[in-house]
Design a protein around this motif. Structure first.
Motif, PDB file in Angstrom:
ATOM      1  N   ARG A 181       0.838  -1.202   0.000  1.00  0.00           N
ATOM      2  CA  ARG A 181       0.000   0.000   0.000  1.00  0.00           C
ATOM      3  C   ARG A 181       0.880   1.261   0.000  1.00  0.00           C
ATOM      4  N   MET A 211      -1.111   4.682   0.102  1.00  0.00           N
ATOM      5  CA  MET A 211      -1.651   5.046   1.413  1.00  0.00           C
ATOM      6  C   MET A 211      -0.540   5.540   2.344  1.00  0.00           C
ATOM      7  N   ILE A 244      -4.658  11.867   1.403  1.00  0.00           N
ATOM      8  CA  ILE A 244      -4.774  10.517   1.954  1.00  0.00           C
ATOM      9  C   ILE A 244      -5.800   9.691   1.164  1.00  0.00           C
ATOM     10  N   SER A 259      -4.713   9.114  -2.750  1.00  0.00           N
ATOM     11  CA  SER A 259      -3.471   8.345  -2.792  1.00  0.00           C
ATOM     12  C   SER A 259      -3.727   6.888  -2.390  1.00  0.00           C
ATOM     13  N   SER A 260      -4.596   6.700  -1.387  1.00  0.00           N
ATOM     14  CA  SER A 260      -4.964   5.328  -0.985  1.00  0.00           C
ATOM     15  C   SER A 260      -5.754   4.644  -2.101  1.00  0.00           C
ATOM     16  N   ASP A 264      -3.843   2.777  -4.769  1.00  0.00           N
ATOM     17  CA  ASP A 264      -3.392   1.405  -4.500  1.00  0.00           C
ATOM     18  C   ASP A 264      -4.383   0.386  -5.072  1.00  0.00           C
ATOM     19  N   THR A 287       0.467  10.981  -4.415  1.00  0.00           N
ATOM     20  CA  THR A 287       0.530   9.733  -5.184  1.00  0.00           C
ATOM     21  C   THR A 287       1.836   9.597  -5.960  1.00  0.00           C
TER      22      THR A 287
END
Lengths: 42, 442
Positions: B137, B140, B285, B288-289, B292, B342
């Motif tokens: 991840r 994240m 957050i 960007s998570s 994944d 990211t």
């Protein structure tokens, strides 16, 4: 997976570390919410 | 200083707070404006002069991240965080001496030059380590840290304001405030120095990719690849588009609806700016998570493609809908934050984790460029439109169209990103190649 399930002795340290950074961040977010409210009330 | 290796049983969830303790501190840079009016009145400075410590700090951030990245990779995250702590805190202490003795140049040198080195080294210090701990991840993990940079200003802004109220806004009050900032940040960042660890030899997650994947590119080689420069353009265009709104948010929303039945007051405009900061942080957050799950290339398609659509909606509907304007601006700012957060994971996908921190440092020059480009476009056009007798939303129409064009350029650059050619890869260790052959054998 060794790193995901930390032994119990590290849990206190993890909680302390997250509290260390989380508390000031919560303060910042609280102040942000107070300011952001002005968009709807100001 | 050798990189601190994690002892057995060390949790990877201790690494994000270590990173956050650094990023939440150095994010203070974006709250520098709190000190501007007191400095101007106490030392008799102009607005340009009072902005110089911040501007030099941002220049030093870019330079130290670009040129110090390889050192950070070589010496490890604890060394980098220590350098960041010493430079950032010393910067405040020197600035404190400058304010106490009313020596403006000491404030510029301390906060801008010395503190700026702390900003750059601190910004890239946890990136590589986080990616190594969270290979499953990476979006994240780096999103949490880079969200902290946005959060730093949220903390520092009210905190510094309160401190100046308590100590006074004269030179001795400013000096005391700088002193307290320097000491507090030193203590706060020390958590990162103490907690940060690099993973032991084994992979932290069973499904994680490794050197066996073959993609490991050095920072020196990375800047020679078209992929690096495509991502440079992607980041630069995405940041320019975000800064275009962020830099002039308060006057923009006021001008936009000035001639309508629902004008925006000064306090409401301040609320709008605060809401944009929240969107910026949430994007770091959140998006960007998400990357994944849906992949880096796809998420940048969203940032750049949907971002252009949002600008088109604002330009098309003009001042006819305030909620639409606000929603579009929030989405654009969330993409701005997401783009920052990211990019380390995108770099890791393309170049591997070997020197991803150093590569990230070099890519941050795109940020510096965008920091000049975005405000320049919006301010220059708004000034010229005003001189031509235009007002309200028509002051910004042309800027928005230019932003759409820039985002389209970024979109094309993202589409051009392909896997890095094998000639740029670092040769895999002999035993790794053997294992790979065994695994791929029928």
């Amino acid at each position: 997976m060794s790193s995901e399930s930390s032994p119990p002795r590290r849990r206190g340290l993890i909680a302390f570390a997250w509290l260390w950074v989380g508390a000031p961040l919560c303060y910042g977010l609280y102040e942000l919410v107070l300011k952001a409210k002005q968009l709807f009330t100001g | 200083m050798s990189p601190p290796v994690a002892p057995p049983g060390w949790s990877r969830w201790l690494v994000p707070p270590a990173a956050l303790s650094v990023h939440l501190s150095i994010g203070q840079a974006y709250a520098w404006s709190v000190f501007k009016p007191p400095l101007e009145s106490a030392l008799g400075l102009s607005g340009t002069q009072s902005a110089l410590p911040f501007q030099l700090g941002i220049v030093m951030l870019g330079l130290s991240a670009a040129f110090g990245g390889t050192l950070v990779e070589r010496n490890g995250p604890r060394w980098a965080m220590t350098v960041a702590l010493v430079c950032f805190s010393s910067g405040f202490l020197i600035a404190s001496l400058g304010a106490a003795t009313e020596q403006y140049w000491l404030i510029v040198f301390g906060y801008g030059f010395v503190g700026g080195i702390g900003l750059g080294i601190g910004y890239i210090s946890p990136v590589s380590t986080l990616i190594k701990w969270f290979p499953d991840r990476p979006g994240m993990a780096t999103g949490i840290a880079i969200m902290g940079f946005g959060g730093g200003a949220l903390i520092a802004s009210p905190w510094s304001t309160q401190m100046l109220k308590s100590f006074g806004s004269d030179s001795s009050g400013i000096a005391l405030a700088f002193l307290v900032h320097g000491l507090t940040y030193a203590v706060f960042m020390s958590l990162g120095v103490l907690l940060v660890r690099v993973p032991r030899g084994e992979k932290p997650v069973a499904s994680a990719p490794s050197a066996l994947d073959g993609v490991q590119v050095s920072a020196r080689n990375a800047v020679r690849t078209p992929q690096f420069w495509c991502l440079w353009v992607v980041l630069c265009m995405n940041v320019t588009a975000g800064i275009g709104i962020l830099e002039k948010a308060a006057p923009m929303i006021t001008d936009f609806f000035a001639g309508t039945s629902t004008p925006v007051s000064v306090s409401a405009a301040a609320g709008f700016v605060a809401l944009l900061s929240a969107a910026n942080m949430a994007g770091r957050i959140g998006w960007s998570s998400t990357s994944d799950l849906i992949g880096r290339k796809n998420i940048y398609r969203v940032y750049l493609g949907v971002g252009a659509l949002m600008y088109a909606l604002i330009a098309w509907f003009g001042d006819s809908s305030k909620p639409l304007f606000i929603i579009c601006a929030l989405v654009i700012l969330s993409f701005y934050g997401g783009g920052f957060a990211t990019i380390p994971a995108y770099l890791k996908d393309l170049f591997g984790s070997y020197q991803v921190g150093a590569i990230h440092g070099r890519l941050l020059t795109a940020w510096s460029t965008a920091g000049v480009l975005g405000p320049l476009i919006v301010n220059w056009i708004a000034d010229h439109q005003e001189a031509a007798g235009k007002h309200g939303s028509s002051l910004y129409g042309l800027s928005f169209l230019i932003m759409i064009g820039l985002l389209a350029v970024g979109f094309v650059a993202n589409e051009l990103v392909r896997p890095v050619h094998v000639r740029h890869h670092i040769p895999a260790p002999r035993e790794a190649v053997d294992v790979q052959r065994e695994q791929s054998a029928p």
